[in-house]
Each structure stands twice: as C-alpha cells, then as structure tokens.
Write an enzyme that holds these catalytic residues in place. Structure first.
Site, mmCIF file in Angstrom:
data_model
loop_
_atom_site.group_PDB
_atom_site.id
_atom_site.type_symbol
_atom_site.label_atom_id
_atom_site.label_comp_id
_atom_site.label_asym_id
_atom_site.label_seq_id
_atom_site.Cartn_x
_atom_site.Cartn_y
_atom_site.Cartn_z
ATOM 1 N N GLY A 1 49.550 -96.291 -58.399
ATOM 2 C CA GLY A 1 49.882 -97.535 -58.361
ATOM 3 C C GLY A 1 51.187 -97.666 -59.536
ATOM 4 O O GLY A 1 51.126 -96.651 -60.312
ATOM 5 N N HIS B 1 43.844 -103.020 -61.665
ATOM 6 C CA HIS B 1 44.810 -102.427 -63.063
ATOM 7 C C HIS B 1 46.239 -102.806 -62.805
ATOM 8 O O HIS B 1 46.917 -103.271 -63.826
ATOM 9 C CB HIS B 1 44.427 -100.971 -62.683
ATOM 10 N N GLU B 2 46.754 -102.750 -61.675
ATOM 11 C CA GLU B 2 48.258 -103.227 -61.499
ATOM 12 C C GLU B 2 48.479 -104.614 -61.757
ATOM 13 O O GLU B 2 49.391 -105.083 -62.295
ATOM 14 C CB GLU B 2 48.774 -102.604 -60.018
ATOM 15 N N GLN C 1 56.278 -101.531 -65.751
ATOM 16 C CA GLN C 1 56.544 -100.153 -66.105
ATOM 17 C C GLN C 1 57.674 -99.338 -65.765
ATOM 18 O O GLN C 1 57.958 -98.492 -66.357
ATOM 19 C CB GLN C 1 55.169 -99.519 -65.227
ATOM 20 N N HIS D 1 48.659 -105.357 -65.233
ATOM 21 C CA HIS D 1 50.252 -105.029 -65.873
ATOM 22 C C HIS D 1 51.229 -106.325 -65.853
ATOM 23 O O HIS D 1 52.017 -106.560 -66.564
ATOM 24 C CB HIS D 1 50.822 -104.124 -65.132
ATOM 25 N N CYS E 1 46.812 -94.461 -66.558
ATOM 26 C CA CYS E 1 47.874 -95.133 -66.410
ATOM 27 C C CYS E 1 49.413 -94.364 -66.693
ATOM 28 O O CYS E 1 49.339 -93.528 -67.706
ATOM 29 C CB CYS E 1 48.072 -96.302 -67.263
ATOM 30 N N LEU E 2 50.125 -94.400 -65.673
ATOM 31 C CA LEU E 2 51.413 -93.779 -65.602
ATOM 32 C C LEU E 2 52.219 -93.963 -67.188
ATOM 33 O O LEU E 2 52.973 -93.414 -67.490
ATOM 34 C CB LEU E 2 52.320 -93.667 -64.505
HETATM 35 NI NI NI Z 1 48.906 -98.664 -65.459
#
Ligand code: NI
Length: 163
Positions: free
Chosen positions: A46, A131-132, A51, A135, A89-90
């Site tokens: 995701g 999660h997304e 991000q 953000h 998380c990226l």
């Molecule tokens: Ni993330």
C-alpha cells in the site's frame, strides 16, 4: 513507468491532513500510476499520496500483487473484529511494529472515473486499508504500536509485507 521518491518518517508532509480530490485530471491519473509503480518497485502492499509528497486523499493498495485497488477520498464506514500483528511502512524502512486493528472493514471510495465504490476486506486487506487511510490524516502506524518497534531482521515469524 515513473517512480517517485518515498518520503521518510520525520518529513512534515507525512503529518498533514490531505485534501479531498474534487476531479480526476490527467495529472491525477499520472500520480496514481506513479504511486502504483512506486509501491510495486518497493515491494509494498500500500502507498498513500502524502508518502510521495502529495497532499491528496488518494491511496493505492495491493495485498496480492495482482489486484490493485485505487481509492480516492476513501472513508471507512464499518469496522469490526480485531487482529494483532506486525506491520511496516515504506516511510519507515526496515522496521515493524505490532498493531491491533479491526479484522474486518468496509470502506467507500471513488475510483478513477469518480464512481462511488465500496470495498470490504478482512485480515491483511483490512489492515492495509486502515493503515493507508490514516496516512491521509497525517498519522503513522508507529502511534499505535504495542511495545517497541523491531528491526525486520529480528522478525523470524509473523513477518508481513511492508505497507
Ligand atoms: Ni505506511
């Protein structure tokens, strides 16, 4: 294919509330395609627009690697159950933390043609949606971690893909 730079935790862009998308322009579609490319390249499941430095309410998710979900202005309308597991998380490479999430969520969103859609997910998909969407309101999973973050190399079992 165009990759965008993934912002790392500490970057103020990750702490802002994103704006609703009013119309999908060619630029929006380019952003979405770049987000998908960037997510797949980073082996993520995701990615949210902030991000990659864009404060728009857009998230992409793919928990199977062959089923991309593009969500514009997404909202969770139902959630129930509970799951506890590691997530990453990226924007925080190499780390994971144990987070308790609903085990089932239902969300509404607009697709790239601005049609209203609904998605229902359990387990990893439910976790990724939660999660997304966080953000998009400037939040990171690290705010919800039970205990300490761990290095991914320490996770022998229970390892999940980065989100
Ligand atoms: Ni993330």
């Amino acid at each position: 294919m165009a990759l965008r730079q993934i912002r790392i935790m500490g970057d103020p862009v990750l702490e802002k509330v994103c704006k609703e998308v009013k119309e999908v322009t060619p630029r929006t579609l380019e952003l979405i395609n770049d987000m998908l490319d960037t997510m797949y390249e980073a082996n993520g499941v995701g990615l949210a627009a902030p991000q990659v430095g864009v404060l728009k309410r857009i998230a992409v998710i793919d928990v199977t690697g062959e089923d991309p979900l593009v969500m514009i202005n997404p909202k969770i309308i139902e959630s129930d159950g509970e799951q506890t597991g590691y997530e990453g998380c990226l924007s925080l490479p190499g780390k994971s933390g144990e987070v308790t999430r609903p085990n089932h969520v239902k969300a509404v969103y607009y697709d790239e043609q601005m049609n209203l859609k609904e998605v229902e997910g359990t387990e990893l998909l439910a976790r990724a949606i939660c999660h997304e969407l966080e953000h998009l309101d400037g939040h990171m999973y690290t705010e919800k971690v039970n205990g300490e973050l761990v290095d991914n190399s320490e996770l022998v079992e229970e390892k999940e893909d980065q989100e």
